[in-house]
Design a protein around this motif. Structure first.
Motif, mmCIF file in Angstrom:
data_model
loop_
_atom_site.group_PDB
_atom_site.id
_atom_site.type_symbol
_atom_site.label_atom_id
_atom_site.label_comp_id
_atom_site.label_asym_id
_atom_site.label_seq_id
_atom_site.Cartn_x
_atom_site.Cartn_y
_atom_site.Cartn_z
ATOM 1 N N GLN A 356 29.763 42.833 45.604
ATOM 2 C CA GLN A 356 29.252 42.500 46.927
ATOM 3 C C GLN A 356 30.044 43.265 47.991
ATOM 4 O O GLN A 356 30.976 44.020 47.662
ATOM 5 C CB GLN A 356 29.236 40.974 47.155
ATOM 6 C CG GLN A 356 30.462 40.221 46.625
ATOM 7 C CD GLN A 356 31.536 40.013 47.656
ATOM 8 O OE1 GLN A 356 32.047 40.990 48.162
ATOM 9 N NE2 GLN A 356 31.910 38.753 47.898
ATOM 10 N N LYS A 357 29.694 43.119 49.258
ATOM 11 C CA LYS A 357 30.214 44.006 50.306
ATOM 12 C C LYS A 357 31.722 43.914 50.499
ATOM 13 O O LYS A 357 32.338 44.840 51.014
ATOM 14 C CB LYS A 357 29.494 43.742 51.632
ATOM 15 C CG LYS A 357 29.730 42.391 52.253
ATOM 16 C CD LYS A 357 28.932 42.244 53.537
ATOM 17 C CE LYS A 357 29.172 40.915 54.217
ATOM 18 N NZ LYS A 357 30.559 40.710 54.656
ATOM 19 N N ASP A 358 32.326 42.788 50.058
ATOM 20 C CA ASP A 358 33.779 42.663 50.167
ATOM 21 C C ASP A 358 34.497 43.226 48.948
ATOM 22 O O ASP A 358 35.728 43.111 48.840
ATOM 23 C CB ASP A 358 34.169 41.186 50.350
ATOM 24 C CG ASP A 358 33.613 40.616 51.648
ATOM 25 O OD1 ASP A 358 33.619 41.342 52.660
ATOM 26 O OD2 ASP A 358 33.172 39.451 51.649
ATOM 27 N N GLY A 359 33.722 43.784 48.000
ATOM 28 C CA GLY A 359 34.321 44.394 46.813
ATOM 29 C C GLY A 359 34.535 43.436 45.662
ATOM 30 O O GLY A 359 35.046 43.830 44.609
ATOM 31 N N LEU A 360 34.148 42.163 45.828
ATOM 32 C CA LEU A 360 34.301 41.202 44.738
ATOM 33 C C LEU A 360 33.153 41.349 43.734
ATOM 34 O O LEU A 360 32.019 41.666 44.121
ATOM 35 C CB LEU A 360 34.333 39.776 45.292
ATOM 36 C CG LEU A 360 35.529 39.411 46.168
ATOM 37 C CD1 LEU A 360 35.355 38.004 46.741
ATOM 38 C CD2 LEU A 360 36.828 39.506 45.373
ATOM 39 N N PRO A 361 33.415 41.096 42.446
ATOM 40 C CA PRO A 361 32.369 41.253 41.418
ATOM 41 C C PRO A 361 31.411 40.069 41.394
ATOM 42 O O PRO A 361 31.303 39.342 40.407
ATOM 43 C CB PRO A 361 33.178 41.362 40.125
ATOM 44 C CG PRO A 361 34.416 40.568 40.400
ATOM 45 C CD PRO A 361 34.725 40.761 41.847
ATOM 46 N N LEU A 362 30.712 39.864 42.516
ATOM 47 C CA LEU A 362 29.769 38.772 42.662
ATOM 48 C C LEU A 362 28.462 39.307 43.233
ATOM 49 O O LEU A 362 28.463 40.288 43.988
ATOM 50 C CB LEU A 362 30.323 37.696 43.601
ATOM 51 C CG LEU A 362 31.553 36.905 43.127
ATOM 52 C CD1 LEU A 362 32.088 36.051 44.278
ATOM 53 C CD2 LEU A 362 31.194 36.031 41.940
ATOM 54 N N PRO A 363 27.321 38.668 42.940
ATOM 55 C CA PRO A 363 26.030 39.140 43.457
ATOM 56 C C PRO A 363 25.763 38.739 44.906
ATOM 57 O O PRO A 363 24.820 39.231 45.519
ATOM 58 C CB PRO A 363 25.014 38.484 42.513
ATOM 59 C CG PRO A 363 25.708 37.257 42.026
ATOM 60 C CD PRO A 363 27.153 37.568 41.958
ATOM 61 N N VAL A 364 26.594 37.824 45.448
ATOM 62 C CA VAL A 364 26.414 37.315 46.806
ATOM 63 C C VAL A 364 27.792 37.139 47.425
ATOM 64 O O VAL A 364 28.740 36.751 46.738
ATOM 65 C CB VAL A 364 25.691 35.943 46.793
ATOM 66 C CG1 VAL A 364 25.324 35.503 48.198
ATOM 67 C CG2 VAL A 364 24.453 35.974 45.916
ATOM 68 N N ASP A 365 27.928 37.438 48.719
ATOM 69 C CA ASP A 365 29.225 37.170 49.348
ATOM 70 C C ASP A 365 29.296 35.705 49.775
ATOM 71 O O ASP A 365 28.336 34.942 49.604
ATOM 72 C CB ASP A 365 29.500 38.133 50.503
ATOM 73 C CG ASP A 365 28.680 37.843 51.758
ATOM 74 O OD1 ASP A 365 27.923 36.840 51.782
ATOM 75 O OD2 ASP A 365 28.779 38.614 52.724
ATOM 76 N N PHE A 366 30.433 35.293 50.331
ATOM 77 C CA PHE A 366 30.635 33.885 50.644
ATOM 78 C C PHE A 366 29.676 33.376 51.719
ATOM 79 O O PHE A 366 29.451 32.173 51.822
ATOM 80 C CB PHE A 366 32.081 33.643 51.078
ATOM 81 C CG PHE A 366 33.066 33.618 49.936
ATOM 82 C CD1 PHE A 366 32.653 33.819 48.630
ATOM 83 C CD2 PHE A 366 34.406 33.379 50.172
ATOM 84 C CE1 PHE A 366 33.544 33.784 47.573
ATOM 85 C CE2 PHE A 366 35.329 33.334 49.125
ATOM 86 C CZ PHE A 366 34.895 33.543 47.821
#
Length: 500
Positions: A356-366
């Motif tokens: 996601q846009k913050d670079g975390l390996p997730l499909p959605v940010d917080f």
């Protein structure tokens, strides 16, 4: 008097006949296809050393038919999808040797066994000799990549070690100890799979004396994303268990219940209390579980997991309702397993590549912003939704299906709002130093946040998708979402006041 004696004799004879014909019957002889000489040799020894395996195999379609016979069936009835099968396999039963001797040059677990080169692990690549289409579909799925998706996602790894490793308490502080391989094999890896590696050889005692066999780490394991010694991914036996490889077992929801159960993936629990599950548990014993294709309304009267997700379905006129697919997400448009929110299905089964846009390996940010480049677009989602809707409409009126999907999407939005509220609270806890964000999974308030999206919101989502209402209300549903949110808020408020 003579009449009485004759009547007594006839009554006694009647009881004898009833006893003889109602008593236990000997099992019918199993009609086996021709066996190769090599498989006959396997059975001669294993019939006494591992009789359960041999007897189980004798009930299988592998034992009763040949690849050549299957390839002559009409396309919809055909079980062998490969266009070509090696000549030495065509006209014999698919037996011990036919499966355990394939592709030895690729198998690190291949060993010399009484004059034969035998592989311990039968992999999807081996099954693909006859089932090429299924192997190809499965290899692209999230299931086949399940182990890789764990190992290559640092957030998963942190969560796994934080929750499952053993702990010690010293001077009021909890310290984590490293998980052993055995501990890992009975956590997420039990379903996701393990890496099976050759460690060397070992000697075992058998009826025929000492035998040298490969010593494997990560074995036994039948996880869906298992990393096999021949380099392939996955385990067909997760759903088609050794050695019957039964289609009936694979089609029944009890098989899916091995992994898809509460609290994190409560699909089986929800199904069991749904109207579909009620019909299955009441009438499923009368259904035809082996028929290919599976005919809606004739072979079965209510969907199972397999009917909705991957089975080849036709109507009674022979028209295709849904194509068979061993990519179990091929008919899914939305991913309700929250990470952290519901979101469109990933384009690739290799979900570890998503950022996601913050670079975390997730499909959605917080904040709920999608990593759209890795996810299905609206047209792709609609195409898949239409496929699933066609399955529903093979039993239900179009208005029923339309209203169900509309309610489902509305519920997803509401559940995501409850997750968003909990996520804002945990971010407040991190910002106010009430919790340490360096490991987002190891403190009490963080555990509450995890439960909000991994347990309680998932319960609501699955309950709505599969119509198991109590799991949306009180059983890990809205009640828990609301109570959990209040407790998180109380924890943060109390700790903020203490710090002041």
């Amino acid at each position: 008097m003579k009449r009485f004696i004759l009547l007594s004799f006839l009554i006694a004879l009647l009881f004898v006949i009833i006893f003889v014909y109602s008593g236990p019957k000997e099992e019918e002889e199993v009609s086996l296809a021709p066996l190769s000489e090599n498989t006959q040799e396997c059975i001669e020894c294993h019939g006494s050393s591992t009789p359960g395996i041999v007897e189980d195999w004798m009930t299988s379609e592998h034992a009763r038919g040949t690849p050549a016979a299957s390839m002559e069936e009409p396309p919809l009835k055909r079980e062998v999808s490969s266009k070509e099968v090696p000549e030495n396999l065509l006209h014999v039963a698919v037996g011990c040797f036919e499966c355990h001797s394939l592709n030895p040059e690729q198998h690190r677990d291949s060993f010399e066994h009484f004059g034969f080169n035998i592989n311990v692990v039968v992999s999807p690549n081996d099954c693909g000799t006859c089932h090429e289409e299924e192997r190809g579909q499965y290899s692209k799925s999230k299931k086949a990549n399940a182990l890789k998706n764990l190992l290559k996602n640092p957030l998963y790894q942190t969560l796994l070690e934080s929750i499952t490793s053993s702990k010690v308490v010293k001077e009021g502080r909890i310290s984590h100890l490293a998980s052993t391989d055995y501990t890992k094999a009975e956590t997420c890896y039990a379903c996701h799979g393990t890496k099976i590696e050759l460690k060397g050889e070992k000697i075992i005692d058998t009826d025929l004396g000492e035998v040298s066999v490969p010593e494997l780490s990560g074995w036994p394991n039948q996880g869906v994303g298992r990393d096999n010694p021949d380099g392939s991914k996955g385990a067909c036996t997760s759903c088609h268990p050794r050695h019957s490889f039964s289609l009936e077992i694979a089609r029944k929801p009890d098989t899916c219940s091995q992994c898809h159960l509460e609290p994190d993936i409560p699909a089986w629990n929800v199904y069991r209390e749904s109207k579909h599950g009620n019909i299955y548990y009441s009438k499923g014993s009368t259904w035809n579980w082996e028929h290919i294709p599976w005919v809606v309304g004739k072979d079965f009267k209510a969907p199972t997991c397999a009917a909705c997700h991957n089975s080849l379905l036709t109507n009674q006129e022979g028209e295709i309702v849904a194509e068979r697919s061993h990519d179990f997400g091929a008919r899914l448009w939305v991913r309700i397993f929250g990470l952290i929110y519901s979101h469109p299905q990933p384009k690739s089964g290799q979900t570890h590549i998503i950022k996601q846009k913050d670079g975390l390996p997730l499909p959605v940010d917080f904040k709920g912003v999608l990593a759209s480049e890795y996810l299905l677009d609206e047209a792709q989602q609609q195409e898949r939704q239409d496929k699933m809707k066609k399955v529903c409409q093979s039993c239900h009126a179009s208005s029923w299906a339309e209203n169900h999907f509309a309610r489902f999407h509305s519920t997803l939005e509401e559940a995501d709002k409850m997750v968003r509220a909990a996520t804002e609270l945990i971010m407040e806890a991190w910002n106010s130093k009430c919790a340490d964000p360096s490991n987002p999974f190891d403190e009490a308030v963080e555990h509450s946040w995890i439960e909000q999206w991994l347990f309680f919101a998932n319960s609501v989502r699955y309950a709505s998708a599969m119509i198991g209402p109590d799991y949306a209300a009180f059983k890990n549903g809205w009640w828990k979402l609301t109570k959990n949110l209040q407790e998180m808020n109380k924890y943060i408020t109390r700790n903020r006041m203490i710090k002041k």
